[in-house]
Write a protein that holds these residues in place. Structure first.
Motif, PDB file in Angstrom:
ATOM      1  N   THR A  76       0.840  -1.184   0.000  1.00 29.08           N
ATOM      2  CA  THR A  76       0.000   0.000   0.000  1.00 29.08           C
ATOM      3  C   THR A  76       0.880   1.240   0.000  1.00 29.08           C
ATOM      4  O   THR A  76       1.905   1.288   0.681  1.00 29.08           O
ATOM      5  CB  THR A  76      -0.948   0.007   1.223  1.00 29.08           C
TER       6      THR A  76
ATOM      7  N   LEU B 138      -2.964  -2.628  -4.908  1.00 33.82           N
ATOM      8  CA  LEU B 138      -2.067  -3.302  -3.953  1.00 33.82           C
ATOM      9  C   LEU B 138      -0.914  -3.989  -4.671  1.00 33.82           C
ATOM     10  O   LEU B 138      -0.088  -4.632  -4.035  1.00 33.82           O
ATOM     11  CB  LEU B 138      -2.850  -4.317  -3.113  1.00 33.82           C
TER      12      LEU B 138
ATOM     13  N   ILE C   1      -8.731  -0.489   2.735  1.00 37.53           N
ATOM     14  CA  ILE C   1      -8.645  -0.138   1.323  1.00 37.53           C
ATOM     15  C   ILE C   1     -10.066  -0.223   0.775  1.00 37.53           C
ATOM     16  O   ILE C   1     -10.712  -1.270   0.850  1.00 37.53           O
ATOM     17  CB  ILE C   1      -7.706  -1.087   0.566  1.00 37.53           C
TER      18      ILE C   1
ATOM     19  N   HIS D 217      -5.541   6.355  -2.958  1.00 40.96           N
ATOM     20  CA  HIS D 217      -4.580   5.256  -2.917  1.00 40.96           C
ATOM     21  C   HIS D 217      -4.051   5.006  -4.321  1.00 40.96           C
ATOM     22  O   HIS D 217      -4.805   4.664  -5.222  1.00 40.96           O
ATOM     23  CB  HIS D 217      -5.264   3.986  -2.383  1.00 40.96           C
TER      24      HIS D 217
ATOM     25  N   GLN E 108      -7.659   4.917   0.662  1.00 46.02           N
ATOM     26  CA  GLN E 108      -7.067   4.305   1.857  1.00 46.02           C
ATOM     27  C   GLN E 108      -7.572   5.045   3.091  1.00 46.02           C
ATOM     28  O   GLN E 108      -7.733   6.268   3.057  1.00 46.02           O
ATOM     29  CB  GLN E 108      -5.541   4.441   1.747  1.00 46.02           C
TER      30      GLN E 108
END
Length: 428
Positions: free
Chosen positions: A63, A160, A246, A380, A389
């Motif tokens: 992340t 991710l 997430i 994110h 996030q």
């Protein structure tokens, strides 16, 4: 290496429980079952017996925490490994062919007759397999054929970085089978980046692979991209009383290539105004001094994006310092600052001209309201679509999920943690 039967016996009597807990696999029974699934899949796929020596390996997703669109300008980023991973069983097969079976996908077979990029493999798993083998061979190691059976719970399309996790997994396997475990995590990350850039054909930076390979939280300085400086930190979110979430905004990355390309192009235009290639080579004071002329030359959005770079680049060091000092409140404040800078200066939340569909903005607004002044949230990854996030207090996690999923859909909020271990051999 020990044989497959020994792994099964060790698993049954709890010998792997410690490492599985350290990797934050969750419920011990579920963790053991996942390992059994990998062992069974390996044995079934490749038709081997219990006596074959095997290695059990893992590589996590990652992340991004700070440094939004800073790495391509040779800036700094803060990222962390997460407790979702590729888990695999692997063994040499005595041939010149690598066979890679990821559960639910077609078998990938790569003959090592050539270690050069192949045009017909671009943008495929085969390209990553060949690329990682090539990097190890170029370092003088006797890479040969091997078999891999892997399972992954790294969420696709979540930012991710399942591709980096796959590259690191292959690097860990090759390091153990053929390199006497001599390659350090940063070298494996660099191998992954080159495999992705040269063999796969995607011009990625090094953040994803480094976070996956090193583990924990890592502040990475890309002033010299060929030799990044990595600063590692240990972060125990549970101890701090927080969960990492997430959240899927529901927006697709399709048709956003021009939006993503415009960010480095505009930052590069600001750097070029000063005769430089990237913003890391430019002084912020010079940008502020030349603002009137700069606005006319490159446009206001480019100027604002450059100012975001300088701010987020500095924030990485500040957040790393806060984590090392145990000042989690300061860390969370900086997460929120980074998020606001991405929204207001970098402008990677809503695609240009979008009116009816602003999914990322809605997701951030819903998350902010659900946090009610506590925790933090931010975009994110690359932005414009995908995920956000959030760092959510454990005592309000259930209510946070309820509020977010009421708007964005059931299953849109994924609860994760920061994994302290990067690419690793669990057994072998």
């Amino acid at each position: 290496m020990k044989d497959l039967g020994a792994v099964r016996r060790g698993l049954a009597c709890g010998e792997l429980d410690g490492i599985l807990e350290h990797l934050q696999y969750g419920n011990p029974a579920d963790a053991r079952q996942r390992v059994e699934e990998v062992l069974d899949g390996f044995q079934r796929t490749f038709g081997v017996g219990e006596e074959i020596p095997v290695a059990l390996c893992s590589a996590p997703g990652r992340t991004e925490i700070c440094g939004n669109h800073t790495d391509h300008q040779h800036g700094r980023v803060l990222a962390a490994a997460v407790n979702l991973d590729f888990l695999a069983c692997a063994a040499p097969n005595g041939t010149n062919t690598i066979r890679f079976q990821s559960q639910g996908w077609p078998m990938v077979e790569v003959e090592l007759d050539t270690l050069e990029p192949k045009q017909d493999e671009r943008e495929s798993t085969a390209a990553l397999v060949r690329g990682m083998a090539a990097q190890a061979a170029q370092r003088g190691y006797p890479v040969a054929g091997f078999d891999v059976y892997a399972v992954s719970d790294v969420l696709p399309g979540s930012g991710l970085s399942s591709s980096a996790a796959c590259e690191v997994l292959l690097g860990v396997i090759e390091n153990h089978l053929f390199c006497s475990d001599e390659l350090d995590p940063v070298v494996i990350a660099q191998m992954g980046q080159k495999a992705e850039n040269v063999f796969f054909g995607k011009p990625s930076g090094l953040m994803d692979q480094t976070a996956s390979s090193v583990g924990g939280a890592v502040a990475i300085d890309f002033a010299d991209p060929s030799s990044p400086v990595v600063r590692s930190m240990t972060v125990d979110l549970t101890k701090e009383g927080y969960a990492l979430c997430i959240i899927d905004s529901g927006a697709s990355h399709a048709d956003l290539t021009a939006e993503y390309a415009a960010v480095p192009q505009e930052m590069g235009a600001v750097a070029a105004f000063f005769g430089k290639t990237v913003l890391r080579e430019v002084k912020e004071t010079d940008v502020l001094k030349e603002l009137p002329q700069l606005r006319r030359a490159v446009g206001d959005r480019a100027v604002l994006r450059a100012l975001h770079f300088f701010d987020d680049d500095k924030r990485v060091g500040q957040q790393a310092d806060a984590l090392e000092k145990g000042d989690f409140d300061a860390f969370l404040d900086l997460v929120n600052q980074s998020g606001r800078s991405s929204w207001e200066l970098l402008q990677d939340i809503t695609p240009a001209g979008a009116v009816n569909e602003q999914a990322m903005a809605v997701a951030l607004t819903v998350a902010e309201r659900a946090l009610a002044g506590r925790g933090a949230c931010r975009v994110h990854g690359g932005g414009f679509a995908g995920t956000i996030q959030a760092f959510v207090p454990l005592d309000s996690l259930k209510e946070f999920q309820t509020q977010v999923e009421a708007v964005l859909g059931t299953g849109s909020c994924h609860v994760l943690s920061i994994r302290p271990v990067g690419g690793t051999v669990l057994w072998g």
